[in-house]
Design an enzyme around this catalytic site. Structure first.
Site, mmCIF file in Angstrom:
data_model
loop_
_atom_site.group_PDB
_atom_site.id
_atom_site.type_symbol
_atom_site.label_atom_id
_atom_site.label_comp_id
_atom_site.label_asym_id
_atom_site.label_seq_id
_atom_site.Cartn_x
_atom_site.Cartn_y
_atom_site.Cartn_z
ATOM 1 N N ARG A 138 0.829 -1.198 0.000
ATOM 2 C CA ARG A 138 0.000 0.000 0.000
ATOM 3 C C ARG A 138 0.871 1.259 0.000
ATOM 4 N NH1 ARG A 138 -2.712 -3.409 3.816
ATOM 5 N NH2 ARG A 138 -1.765 -2.258 5.570
ATOM 6 N N ARG A 139 2.122 1.108 -0.408
ATOM 7 C CA ARG A 139 3.074 2.219 -0.373
ATOM 8 C C ARG A 139 3.663 2.523 -1.751
ATOM 9 N NH1 ARG A 139 6.447 0.182 5.007
ATOM 10 N NH2 ARG A 139 4.655 0.173 6.431
ATOM 11 N N CYS A 158 0.754 20.449 -10.801
ATOM 12 C CA CYS A 158 -0.703 20.406 -10.611
ATOM 13 C C CYS A 158 -1.130 18.972 -10.293
ATOM 14 C CB CYS A 158 -1.413 20.932 -11.851
ATOM 15 S SG CYS A 158 -1.133 22.680 -12.145
ATOM 16 N N GLN A 186 -7.007 22.463 -11.107
ATOM 17 C CA GLN A 186 -7.182 22.128 -12.524
ATOM 18 C C GLN A 186 -8.082 23.113 -13.246
ATOM 19 O OE1 GLN A 186 -9.361 18.532 -14.166
ATOM 20 N NE2 GLN A 186 -7.274 18.083 -14.835
ATOM 21 N N ASN A 195 -5.370 15.556 -18.736
ATOM 22 C CA ASN A 195 -4.758 14.864 -17.608
ATOM 23 C C ASN A 195 -5.345 13.477 -17.397
ATOM 24 O OD1 ASN A 195 -4.537 17.983 -15.799
ATOM 25 N ND2 ASN A 195 -2.905 16.955 -16.916
ATOM 26 N N HIS A 225 -11.757 24.190 -11.375
ATOM 27 C CA HIS A 225 -12.284 25.512 -11.699
ATOM 28 C C HIS A 225 -12.488 25.750 -13.195
ATOM 29 C CE1 HIS A 225 -7.823 25.835 -11.231
ATOM 30 N NE2 HIS A 225 -7.923 26.443 -12.407
ATOM 31 N N TYR A 227 -12.552 29.038 -15.679
ATOM 32 C CA TYR A 227 -12.221 30.469 -15.752
ATOM 33 C C TYR A 227 -13.388 31.267 -16.328
ATOM 34 C CZ TYR A 227 -7.375 29.978 -14.343
ATOM 35 O OH TYR A 227 -6.236 29.754 -13.600
ATOM 36 N N ALA A 282 -4.925 31.359 -18.781
ATOM 37 C CA ALA A 282 -4.468 32.205 -17.681
ATOM 38 C C ALA A 282 -3.109 31.723 -17.221
ATOM 39 C CB ALA A 282 -5.476 32.158 -16.535
#
Length: 283
Positions: A138-139, A158, A186, A195, A225, A227, A282
């Site tokens: 789990r690592r 990001c 994002q 992505n 978000h 823009y 942006a």
């Protein structure tokens, strides 16, 4: 119809209808052409789930450049580069210096060596090693948000962490490789499906070289978000018809992660709506 389209539309409607407008906040981004502040409508804590066993999560509302997206993911995790001269696309040009470097960010961080059980290893090789030797661990993860590198990197990552988790396929004796992708921020119009497709391809590549089935991709976005200049474009986009998802697969002959090229990505039947050109970005 493409399930990615359905997920994208629901997410956008939720942001527009229930999100927070940042117009009264102090914001960092500006519009490249005017220098004016770039405000958004944002939603916190968006979680989208895609199952690669059902279909590849490419939007059909407009086309995503899958081979270019793959080239960028190879640039980061396979070539471990921080220089845009090693990249075919021009998305990163804004952050590069006169030599093409983006500083101690992205591929640079993946390629940094650290000691693990007496061996010097980097993040991607650590993932590949762990999946071979202890697949149920789990690592197993990569994390690009390394605080000691932020001051000398030209931008903060990001998409910053990918956690790999192995489960069993109920219909065979094969293992299933799943991933949780964490993203701090994002731009939904410019980057969401880009992505998603990138990390779906990364999951497919890592699964293939470990003889596993690519399974679920869970995409967690802290600040999702839209823009202000993108709102009308998004509204038009989510009214478009949904088409069947394309068939996307890899050259099955490739067994080593470091042997993949964009020529090994096969895309069939990718029909999509009209491309949106000259999207304001942006910075």
């Amino acid at each position: 119809m493409s399930k990615a389209d359905v997920i994208f539309k629901a997410m956008c409607r939720d942001i527009l209808e229930n999100g927070t407008d940042t117009k009264d906040e102090i914001v960092r981004p500006i519009w490249e052409d005017t220098g004016e502040k770039a405000y958004t409508i944002k939603q916190f804590g968006v979680v989208n789930k895609y199952d690669l066993r059902e279909e590849f999560p490419a939007l059909t509302l407009r086309k995503t450049a899958l081979k270019t997206a793959m080239d960028e993911i190879l640039w980061i995790y396979q070539r471990k580069s921080n220089n845009i001269k090693d990249l075919k696309g021009h998305i990163w040009d804004e952050w590069a210096d006169e030599n093409g470097s983006i500083g101690t960010a992205y591929g640079y961080v993946v390629g940094e060596k650290f000691e693990f059980k007496g061996e010097m290893i980097d993040q991607m090789d650590y993932v590949l090693k762990q999946l071979k030797e202890t697949p149920y661990s789990r690592r197993i993860m990569t994390n690009l948000y390394q605080f000691h590198d932020l001051a000398t990197g030209h931008l903060d990552p990001c998409c910053y962490s990918a956690t790999y988790n192995v489960t069993k396929d109920k219909n065979s004796d094969k293992l299933v490789l799943n991933m949780v992708l964490n993203q701090r921020s994002q731009d939904i119009l410019a980057a969401n499906n880009w992505n998603v497709c990138q990390y779906a391809i990364l999951l497919m590549m890592v699964a293939q070289v470990n003889d596993m089935i690519p399974g679920q991709l869970i995409h967690v976005i802290a600040d999702a978000h839209i823009y202000d200049r993108h709102v009308d474009i998004i509204k038009e986009l989510i009214e478009r018809p949904e088409l069947p998802a394309p068939k996307v697969y890899l050259n099955p002959e490739v067994k080593n992660f470091y042997d993949f090229t964009t020529d090994d990505l096969i895309v069939e039947g990718y029909e999509a709506g009209e491309q949106i050109k000259n999207i304001p970005i942006a910075v």
